[in-house]
Design a protein around this motif. Structure first.
Motif, mmCIF file in Angstrom:
data_model
loop_
_atom_site.group_PDB
_atom_site.id
_atom_site.type_symbol
_atom_site.label_atom_id
_atom_site.label_comp_id
_atom_site.label_asym_id
_atom_site.label_seq_id
_atom_site.Cartn_x
_atom_site.Cartn_y
_atom_site.Cartn_z
ATOM 1 N N ILE A 48 0.860 -1.198 0.000
ATOM 2 C CA ILE A 48 0.000 0.000 0.000
ATOM 3 C C ILE A 48 0.891 1.240 0.000
ATOM 4 O O ILE A 48 1.674 1.439 0.936
ATOM 5 N N THR A 49 0.780 2.055 -1.041
ATOM 6 C CA THR A 49 1.620 3.262 -1.106
ATOM 7 C C THR A 49 0.756 4.478 -1.440
ATOM 8 O O THR A 49 -0.268 4.357 -2.119
ATOM 9 N N PRO A 50 1.180 5.648 -0.967
ATOM 10 C CA PRO A 50 0.436 6.849 -1.357
ATOM 11 C C PRO A 50 0.581 7.075 -2.859
ATOM 12 O O PRO A 50 1.629 6.763 -3.431
ATOM 13 N N LEU A 51 -0.437 7.634 -3.473
ATOM 14 C CA LEU A 51 -0.388 7.923 -4.909
ATOM 15 C C LEU A 51 0.862 8.744 -5.242
ATOM 16 O O LEU A 51 1.081 9.797 -4.639
ATOM 17 N N PRO A 52 1.708 8.293 -6.187
ATOM 18 C CA PRO A 52 2.949 9.025 -6.471
ATOM 19 C C PRO A 52 2.729 10.500 -6.833
ATOM 20 O O PRO A 52 3.542 11.356 -6.514
ATOM 21 N N GLU A 53 1.600 10.810 -7.488
ATOM 22 C CA GLU A 53 1.336 12.198 -7.899
ATOM 23 C C GLU A 53 1.299 13.165 -6.708
ATOM 24 O O GLU A 53 1.400 14.384 -6.888
ATOM 25 N N LEU A 54 1.117 12.649 -5.494
ATOM 26 C CA LEU A 54 1.088 13.545 -4.329
ATOM 27 C C LEU A 54 2.390 14.330 -4.212
ATOM 28 O O LEU A 54 2.416 15.421 -3.638
ATOM 29 N N GLU A 55 3.465 13.792 -4.783
ATOM 30 C CA GLU A 55 4.741 14.514 -4.725
ATOM 31 C C GLU A 55 4.667 15.842 -5.481
ATOM 32 O O GLU A 55 5.433 16.756 -5.209
ATOM 33 N N GLN A 56 3.722 15.945 -6.417
ATOM 34 C CA GLN A 56 3.558 17.215 -7.147
ATOM 35 C C GLN A 56 3.133 18.352 -6.216
ATOM 36 O O GLN A 56 3.256 19.524 -6.556
ATOM 37 N N LEU A 57 2.571 18.000 -5.062
ATOM 38 C CA LEU A 57 2.119 19.040 -4.133
ATOM 39 C C LEU A 57 3.254 19.561 -3.251
ATOM 40 O O LEU A 57 3.088 20.541 -2.529
ATOM 41 N N ARG A 58 4.422 18.899 -3.309
ATOM 42 C CA ARG A 58 5.520 19.300 -2.428
ATOM 43 C C ARG A 58 5.981 20.722 -2.754
ATOM 44 O O ARG A 58 6.254 21.050 -3.905
#
Ligand code: DQQ
Length: 494
Positions: free
Chosen positions: A358-368
């Motif tokens: 189970i991993t967080p959606l990779p696209e969340l890194e775009q919010l960094r």
């Protein structure tokens, strides 16, 4: 798992369940509908009114998340009918338009192109006075039949399965005039419940599993078959489990009833999810002759998390959302005017050990925003790998507050990971680092560890002061600590 800690997750979900019992017993719906008519509104128009007189107050509430999805106001619970169609993700959810408490269940609706930013849509379905869903439009799923978007859900009371379609591209929904499509459980079965249909298609034929269970035996799912989503043939029990052995008035509390089943193929295996006893369980196994045989089992989250629902995205990823319940008292969330949040989208895989990853959606890194070494305004992320000595304590703390906002502890001896009041078993392989990703968003904390353990917690009333890291220096790598970009300029997520 420790019973005391277990109890936290359990009580978060049971609070609202007793609300539901009280609600149905006192027929509040009848009273509310009467009130609407006496104000010159049709019950339907009144129930779907999306106006938000409290917007300013809600926008200023530091407990409200800024990059998790939640309605602009009021109560939400289970994700429903998640589907990708014509370039858009649709998220439906259990919604009470009348305040920050469970009741008069509607289906809220929102859409997204990127799984990060959401657009609120008009409420999709409200209870129809006198109809089979007069006491609530409960959970369910979505499918496209002959090009027509279709919702399949549970109407109450009693629990029956119903259908609605849209001929204007998901904008408005028409309930099937011949509802219910399934008028009750098979006559020869005495069941503890009959709700939350999950549908899928195989070679042009539709299948549906419905959550159910048997007293003193355990929760179960029943499978049905249809060619048109309207006429259904009952096949047989799909899979079943065992109860806790401790009788409870509500069969969900003892594991004698399974809620919100979800079923899908993943990495050459099949996965079945269900919610009971305040927790969400997964089984990885084999699907043959329309029966599911589990091979492994596990818990999807060890904190405040319930009733998840998944979607297959156009890239073939299986993405899951769950409901993050409140852990504070009813009076407090009622007064706040909102309750519940959707979890972040989680990507599921099956690992070589036949267990879920189970991993967080990779696209969340775009919010960094920036790896600044601090989280300001309770809106950020911590990523950190550690080689834990015996015990490791990692805290996110505001210097002025006596208590840490987030306290993560790993015990190598107990092979246990905890986050605030919740804990989970986690055995690390020899020389495997502890890999943490912690999402901080108002009162919501979501922790992912080593792709296999999730703990969701709630922290209320924290001041939006800077959060700093306190963690062992040895064996640190991959540190990222900073803010994430809110997806809404005003905490109203639109
Ligand atoms: N929530 C819905 C039910 C479901 C339960 C009612 C699980 O359909 O069983 O709001 O949280």
């Amino acid at each position: 798992m420790n019973d005391d800690k277990d109890q936290h997750a359990f009580s978060a979900v049971t609070n609202w369940r007793s609300d539901r019992r009280r609600f149905l017993q006192t027929s509040l719906l009848g009273g509310l509908t009467g009130l609407a008519s006496s104000h010159g509104l049709s019950p339907f128009a009144w129930a779907t009114d999306n106006a938000n007189p409290d917007a300013a107050r809600l926008a200023a509430d530091p407990n409200r998340p800024q990059y998790h999805f939640l309605p602009a106001a009021n109560w939400m619970n289970d994700p429903n009918g998640t589907i990708f169609h014509d370039g858009l993700f649709h998220m439906f959810y259990q919604y009470n338009p009348h305040g920050g408490f469970w009741g008069t269940m509607h289906w809220g609706h929102a859409t997204s192109r990127d799984l990060l930013h959401w657009q609120h849509q008009p409420v999709a379905m409200a209870p129809s006075p006198g109809g089979p869903d007069k006491d609530g439009v409960f959970s369910g799923s979505a499918g496209i039949h002959n090009g027509v978007p279709t919702l399949i859900y549970t109407g109450v009371n009693p629990e029956v399965q119903c259908l609605a379609t849209s001929i204007d591209g998901f904008k408005t929904w028409q309930k099937y005039p011949a509802n219910p499509i399934i008028a009750g459980p098979p006559k020869d079965l005495t069941v503890t419940g009959f709700r939350d249909p999950c549908v899928w298609q195989e070679g042009g034929v539709w299948y549906m599993v419905v959550g159910t269970g048997f007293r003193k035996i355990g929760g179960a799912a029943l499978i049905y078959r249809s060619s048109d989503l309207r006429k259904w043939e009952y096949l047989h029990p799909f899979c079943s489990g065992t109860w806790s052995g401790t009788p409870a008035e509500n069969p969900v509390d003892s594991g004698e009833m399974w809620e919100c089943p979800d079923f899908f193929e993943l990495d050459g295996k099949h996965v079945f999810l269900y919610s009971t006893r305040g927790k969400v369980f997964y089984n990885v196994g084999t699907y043959k002759n329309h029966r599911f045989a589990k091979e492994t089992e596990g818990q999807l989250d060890f904190g405040s998390y319930y009733a998840p629902k998944s979607v297959l995205d156009p890239r073939g990823r299986r993405i899951l959302w769950g409901w993050i319940p409140e852990t504070r008292p009813l009076a407090e969330h009622k007064a706040a005017g909102w309750a519940g949040s959707m979890s972040l989208p989680r990507v599921l895989r099956v690992g070589p050990d036949n267990r879920l990853r189970i991993t967080p959606l990779p696209e969340l890194e775009q919010l960094r925003v920036k790896n600044a070494g601090v989280i300001e305004g309770l809106c950020g992320e911590l990523t950190l790998n550690l080689i834990p000595a015996k015990d490791a304590v990692i805290e996110l703390k505001n210097e002025a507050a006596p208590k840490a906002y987030a306290r993560i502890q790993y015990s190598a001896v107990k092979q246990e990971l905890s986050c605030n009041e919740f804990s989970a078993p986690l055995a690390l392989e020899k020389s495997e680092p502890l890999q943490l990703r912690l999402f901080v968003d108002g009162s919501v904390l979501e922790l992912f560890a080593n792709d296999r353990v999730c703990i969701t917690a709630r922290v209320y009333g924290s001041k939006a002061n800077p959060l700093l890291l306190s963690a062992p220096q040895d064996g640190r790598s991959n540190l990222w600590l900073g803010n994430l970009q809110p997806v809404s300029s005003d905490r109203l997520t639109s």
